[in-house]
Scaffold this active site. Sequence first.
Site, mmCIF file in Angstrom:
data_model
loop_
_atom_site.group_PDB
_atom_site.id
_atom_site.type_symbol
_atom_site.label_atom_id
_atom_site.label_comp_id
_atom_site.label_asym_id
_atom_site.label_seq_id
_atom_site.Cartn_x
_atom_site.Cartn_y
_atom_site.Cartn_z
ATOM 1 N N TYR A 26 31.385 74.964 31.869
ATOM 2 C CA TYR A 26 31.508 73.624 32.454
ATOM 3 C C TYR A 26 32.762 72.961 31.931
ATOM 4 C CZ TYR A 26 26.852 73.466 34.529
ATOM 5 O OH TYR A 26 25.735 73.695 35.300
ATOM 6 N N ASP A 29 23.541 67.306 31.291
ATOM 7 C CA ASP A 29 23.482 67.295 29.828
ATOM 8 C C ASP A 29 24.280 68.456 29.237
ATOM 9 O OD1 ASP A 29 21.744 69.138 30.866
ATOM 10 O OD2 ASP A 29 20.220 68.868 29.325
ATOM 11 N N GLU A 30 24.665 69.439 30.089
ATOM 12 C CA GLU A 30 25.422 70.595 29.593
ATOM 13 C C GLU A 30 26.739 70.165 28.938
ATOM 14 O OE1 GLU A 30 24.638 73.765 29.470
ATOM 15 O OE2 GLU A 30 22.770 73.681 30.588
HETATM 16 N N1 LIG Z 1 18.410 69.710 39.109
HETATM 17 C C1 LIG Z 1 18.689 69.763 37.801
HETATM 18 O O1 LIG Z 1 17.956 70.359 36.992
HETATM 19 C C2 LIG Z 1 19.917 69.051 37.243
HETATM 20 C C3 LIG Z 1 20.135 69.068 35.888
HETATM 21 C C4 LIG Z 1 21.258 68.410 35.377
HETATM 22 C C5 LIG Z 1 22.118 67.758 36.222
HETATM 23 N N2 LIG Z 1 21.901 67.761 37.560
HETATM 24 C C6 LIG Z 1 22.857 67.053 38.409
HETATM 25 O O2 LIG Z 1 22.212 66.036 39.156
HETATM 26 C C7 LIG Z 1 22.849 65.901 40.437
HETATM 27 C C8 LIG Z 1 21.812 66.109 41.533
HETATM 28 O O3 LIG Z 1 21.179 67.351 41.321
HETATM 29 P P1 LIG Z 1 20.076 67.922 42.337
HETATM 30 O O4 LIG Z 1 19.330 68.970 41.592
HETATM 31 O O5 LIG Z 1 19.330 66.800 42.970
HETATM 32 O O6 LIG Z 1 21.018 68.634 43.412
HETATM 33 P P2 LIG Z 1 20.643 69.201 44.851
HETATM 34 O O7 LIG Z 1 21.523 70.396 45.073
HETATM 35 O O8 LIG Z 1 19.168 69.361 45.004
HETATM 36 O O9 LIG Z 1 21.078 68.019 45.834
HETATM 37 C C9 LIG Z 1 22.420 67.731 46.112
HETATM 38 C C10 LIG Z 1 22.446 66.877 47.375
HETATM 39 O O10 LIG Z 1 23.809 66.540 47.648
HETATM 40 C C11 LIG Z 1 24.038 66.700 49.039
HETATM 41 N N3 LIG Z 1 25.450 66.979 49.228
HETATM 42 C C12 LIG Z 1 26.139 68.095 48.846
HETATM 43 N N4 LIG Z 1 27.420 67.987 49.191
HETATM 44 C C13 LIG Z 1 27.573 66.775 49.779
HETATM 45 C C14 LIG Z 1 28.667 66.080 50.330
HETATM 46 N N5 LIG Z 1 29.904 66.612 50.362
HETATM 47 N N6 LIG Z 1 28.482 64.844 50.839
HETATM 48 C C15 LIG Z 1 27.240 64.281 50.827
HETATM 49 N N7 LIG Z 1 26.154 64.904 50.327
HETATM 50 C C16 LIG Z 1 26.315 66.137 49.812
HETATM 51 C C17 LIG Z 1 23.142 67.858 49.457
HETATM 52 O O11 LIG Z 1 22.898 67.866 50.855
HETATM 53 C C18 LIG Z 1 21.904 67.600 48.615
HETATM 54 O O12 LIG Z 1 20.996 66.757 49.289
HETATM 55 C C19 LIG Z 1 23.959 66.974 40.468
HETATM 56 O O13 LIG Z 1 25.169 66.373 40.046
HETATM 57 C C20 LIG Z 1 23.491 67.979 39.429
HETATM 58 O O14 LIG Z 1 24.559 68.702 38.877
HETATM 59 C C21 LIG Z 1 20.815 68.395 38.094
#
Ligand SMILES: NC(=O)c1ccc[n+]([C@@H]2O[C@H](COP(=O)([O-])OP(=O)(O)OC[C@H]3O[C@@H](n4cnc5c(N)ncnc54)[C@H](O)[C@@H]3O)[C@@H](O)[C@H]2O)c1
Length: 157
Positions: free
Chosen positions: A157, A133-134
Amino acid sequence: MTVLVTGGAGFIGSALVRALVGDGERVVTIDKLTYAGNLDNLAAVLACAKHTFIRADICDRMAIAAALREYRPRIVYHLAAESHVDRTIDTPSACIETNIVGTAVLLETALDYWRSLDAAGRDEFRFLQVSTDEVYGELGAEGQFTPESRYRPSSPY
Ligand SMILES: NC(=O)c1ccc[n+]([C@@H]2O[C@H](COP(=O)([O-])OP(=O)(O)OC[C@H]3O[C@@H](n4cnc5c(N)ncnc54)[C@H](O)[C@@H]3O)[C@@H](O)[C@H]2O)c1
Protein backbone atom coordinates in the site's frame (compact mmCIF):
# COMPACT_ATOMS: atom_id res chain seq x y z
CA MET A 1 -28.74 19.70 5.76
CA THR A 2 -27.59 16.83 3.65
CA VAL A 3 -24.90 14.16 3.79
CA LEU A 4 -23.34 12.89 0.54
CA VAL A 5 -21.90 9.36 0.40
CA THR A 6 -19.81 8.10 -2.53
CA GLY A 7 -19.63 4.34 -3.03
CA GLY A 8 -22.88 4.03 -1.13
CA ALA A 9 -23.97 0.88 -2.98
CA GLY A 10 -20.87 -1.00 -1.79
CA PHE A 11 -20.26 -3.11 1.29
CA ILE A 12 -19.40 -0.45 3.88
CA GLY A 13 -20.98 2.51 2.07
CA SER A 14 -24.42 0.92 1.99
CA ALA A 15 -24.26 0.15 5.72
CA LEU A 16 -23.32 3.79 6.33
CA VAL A 17 -26.18 5.06 4.13
CA ARG A 18 -28.70 2.83 5.87
CA ALA A 19 -27.46 3.97 9.28
CA LEU A 20 -27.51 7.67 8.33
CA VAL A 21 -31.04 7.45 6.88
CA GLY A 22 -32.07 5.53 10.01
CA ASP A 23 -30.72 8.43 12.08
CA GLY A 24 -32.97 10.79 10.14
CA GLU A 25 -30.29 12.36 7.93
CA ARG A 26 -31.04 13.49 4.39
CA VAL A 27 -28.63 11.34 2.32
CA VAL A 28 -27.47 11.52 -1.31
CA THR A 29 -25.70 8.40 -2.53
CA ILE A 30 -23.37 8.59 -5.54
CA ASP A 31 -22.25 5.31 -7.02
CA LYS A 32 -21.15 4.12 -10.47
CA LEU A 33 -22.50 0.62 -9.78
CA THR A 34 -19.41 -1.31 -10.79
CA TYR A 35 -19.18 -5.08 -10.22
CA ALA A 36 -18.81 -4.18 -6.51
CA GLY A 37 -21.90 -1.99 -6.24
CA ASN A 38 -25.35 -3.44 -5.77
CA LEU A 39 -28.59 -1.50 -5.41
CA ASP A 40 -30.03 -4.40 -3.40
CA ASN A 41 -27.73 -3.20 -0.60
CA LEU A 42 -29.84 -0.03 -0.53
CA ALA A 43 -33.24 -1.70 -0.89
CA ALA A 44 -34.27 -0.55 2.60
CA VAL A 45 -33.78 3.13 1.74
CA LEU A 46 -34.26 3.43 -2.03
CA ALA A 47 -37.90 4.47 -1.75
CA CYS A 48 -37.27 6.66 1.29
CA ALA A 49 -38.01 10.36 0.80
CA LYS A 50 -34.84 11.23 2.74
CA HIS A 51 -32.62 9.33 0.30
CA THR A 52 -31.54 10.14 -3.28
CA PHE A 53 -29.52 7.79 -5.46
CA ILE A 54 -27.39 9.17 -8.27
CA ARG A 55 -25.62 6.80 -10.63
CA ALA A 56 -22.40 8.61 -11.48
CA ASP A 57 -18.66 8.11 -11.75
CA ILE A 58 -16.62 10.13 -9.24
CA CYS A 59 -14.25 10.91 -12.14
CA ASP A 60 -17.12 12.80 -13.83
CA ARG A 61 -16.30 16.32 -12.63
CA MET A 62 -19.47 17.89 -14.01
CA ALA A 63 -21.76 15.29 -12.42
CA ILE A 64 -20.06 15.61 -9.02
CA ALA A 65 -20.03 19.42 -9.12
CA ALA A 66 -23.72 19.43 -10.10
CA ALA A 67 -24.61 17.12 -7.19
CA LEU A 68 -22.71 19.31 -4.71
CA ARG A 69 -24.39 22.44 -6.10
CA GLU A 70 -27.86 20.93 -6.04
CA TYR A 71 -27.82 19.08 -2.70
CA ARG A 72 -25.41 21.30 -0.72
CA PRO A 73 -24.11 18.64 1.71
CA ARG A 74 -22.49 19.49 5.05
CA ILE A 75 -20.52 16.22 4.99
CA VAL A 76 -19.01 14.20 2.15
CA TYR A 77 -18.13 10.62 3.07
CA HIS A 78 -15.86 9.28 0.33
CA LEU A 79 -16.03 5.47 0.08
CA ALA A 80 -16.13 4.92 -3.70
CA ALA A 81 -13.09 2.85 -4.57
CA GLU A 82 -11.59 -0.06 -6.40
CA SER A 83 -11.28 -1.82 -3.08
CA HIS A 84 -10.29 -5.35 -4.13
CA VAL A 85 -6.53 -5.64 -3.91
CA ASP A 86 -6.24 -8.50 -6.42
CA ARG A 87 -8.07 -6.42 -9.05
CA THR A 88 -5.71 -3.51 -8.52
CA ILE A 89 -2.96 -5.88 -9.65
CA ASP A 90 -4.89 -7.44 -12.56
CA THR A 91 -6.45 -4.19 -13.87
CA PRO A 92 -4.45 -1.30 -12.39
CA SER A 93 -5.84 1.43 -14.67
CA ALA A 94 -9.35 1.18 -13.16
CA CYS A 95 -7.75 1.50 -9.73
CA ILE A 96 -5.73 4.54 -10.77
CA GLU A 97 -8.79 6.16 -12.35
CA THR A 98 -11.10 5.74 -9.37
CA ASN A 99 -8.78 5.74 -6.37
CA ILE A 100 -6.42 8.50 -7.51
CA VAL A 101 -8.07 10.54 -10.30
CA GLY A 102 -11.59 10.15 -8.88
CA THR A 103 -10.47 11.11 -5.37
CA ALA A 104 -8.66 14.16 -6.77
CA VAL A 105 -11.79 15.19 -8.71
CA LEU A 106 -13.87 14.80 -5.57
CA LEU A 107 -11.42 16.84 -3.47
CA GLU A 108 -11.23 19.64 -6.06
CA THR A 109 -14.98 19.85 -6.59
CA ALA A 110 -15.51 19.76 -2.81
CA LEU A 111 -12.99 22.59 -2.42
CA ASP A 112 -14.83 24.67 -5.04
CA TYR A 113 -18.08 23.94 -3.25
CA TRP A 114 -16.54 24.80 0.16
CA ARG A 115 -15.36 28.15 -1.25
CA SER A 116 -18.97 28.92 -2.24
CA LEU A 117 -20.20 28.50 1.36
CA ASP A 118 -20.62 31.27 3.90
CA ALA A 119 -18.35 31.35 6.98
CA ALA A 120 -20.66 29.17 9.08
CA GLY A 121 -21.01 26.64 6.27
CA ARG A 122 -17.22 26.49 5.82
CA ASP A 123 -16.73 25.83 9.53
CA GLU A 124 -19.31 23.08 9.50
CA PHE A 125 -18.29 21.32 6.27
CA ARG A 126 -16.33 18.05 6.52
CA PHE A 127 -14.78 15.82 3.86
CA LEU A 128 -14.24 12.35 5.32
CA GLN A 129 -11.91 10.08 3.37
CA VAL A 130 -12.40 6.39 4.10
CA SER A 131 -9.09 4.63 3.64
CA THR A 132 -7.68 1.53 5.28
CA ASP A 133 -6.09 0.66 8.60
CA GLU A 134 -3.33 -0.99 6.51
CA VAL A 135 -1.58 2.40 6.32
CA TYR A 136 -0.74 1.98 10.01
CA GLY A 137 0.74 -1.51 9.60
CA GLU A 138 0.23 -4.17 12.26
CA LEU A 139 -1.99 -3.43 15.24
CA GLY A 140 0.41 -2.81 18.13
CA ALA A 141 0.33 -3.92 21.75
CA GLU A 142 -1.84 -0.91 22.57
CA GLY A 143 -4.62 -2.67 20.64
CA GLN A 144 -5.90 0.36 18.77
CA PHE A 145 -4.93 3.13 16.39
CA THR A 146 -5.37 6.75 17.38
CA PRO A 147 -5.06 9.99 15.40
CA GLU A 148 -1.53 10.23 16.84
CA SER A 149 -0.48 6.79 15.52
CA ARG A 150 2.34 6.93 12.97
CA TYR A 151 1.83 5.66 9.41
CA ARG A 152 3.78 2.41 9.21
CA PRO A 153 2.69 0.54 6.09
CA SER A 154 3.76 -3.08 6.17
CA SER A 155 2.50 -3.92 2.70
CA PRO A 156 2.77 -2.50 -0.86
CA TYR A 157 0.00 0.00 0.00
N1 LIG B 1 -14.35 -3.87 3.22
C1 LIG B 1 -13.30 -3.80 4.06
O1 LIG B 1 -13.01 -4.73 4.83
C2 LIG B 1 -12.44 -2.54 4.12
C3 LIG B 1 -11.42 -2.48 5.03
C4 LIG B 1 -10.64 -1.32 5.09
C5 LIG B 1 -10.89 -0.27 4.24
N2 LIG B 1 -11.90 -0.35 3.33
C6 LIG B 1 -12.12 0.79 2.46
O2 LIG B 1 -13.43 1.30 2.61
C7 LIG B 1 -13.90 1.81 1.35
C8 LIG B 1 -15.19 1.09 0.98
O3 LIG B 1 -14.95 -0.30 0.99
P1 LIG B 1 -16.09 -1.35 0.57
O4 LIG B 1 -15.66 -2.66 1.13
O5 LIG B 1 -17.43 -0.82 0.91
O6 LIG B 1 -15.88 -1.38 -1.01
P2 LIG B 1 -16.81 -2.01 -2.13
O7 LIG B 1 -15.90 -2.50 -3.22
O8 LIG B 1 -17.80 -2.97 -1.54
O9 LIG B 1 -17.65 -0.76 -2.66
C9 LIG B 1 -17.08 0.24 -3.46
C10 LIG B 1 -18.23 1.00 -4.11
O10 LIG B 1 -17.67 2.05 -4.90
C11 LIG B 1 -18.35 2.10 -6.14
N3 LIG B 1 -17.45 2.66 -7.13
C12 LIG B 1 -16.30 2.11 -7.62
N4 LIG B 1 -15.74 2.93 -8.51
C13 LIG B 1 -16.52 4.04 -8.57
C14 LIG B 1 -16.45 5.24 -9.30
N5 LIG B 1 -15.45 5.49 -10.17
N6 LIG B 1 -17.40 6.18 -9.12
C15 LIG B 1 -18.43 5.95 -8.25
N7 LIG B 1 -18.55 4.81 -7.54
C16 LIG B 1 -17.61 3.86 -7.70
C17 LIG B 1 -18.72 0.65 -6.44
O11 LIG B 1 -19.78 0.55 -7.38
C18 LIG B 1 -19.08 0.14 -5.05
O12 LIG B 1 -20.45 0.35 -4.77
C19 LIG B 1 -12.76 1.54 0.34
O13 LIG B 1 -11.96 2.71 0.27
C20 LIG B 1 -11.98 0.42 1.00
O14 LIG B 1 -10.64 0.40 0.59
C21 LIG B 1 -12.68 -1.47 3.25
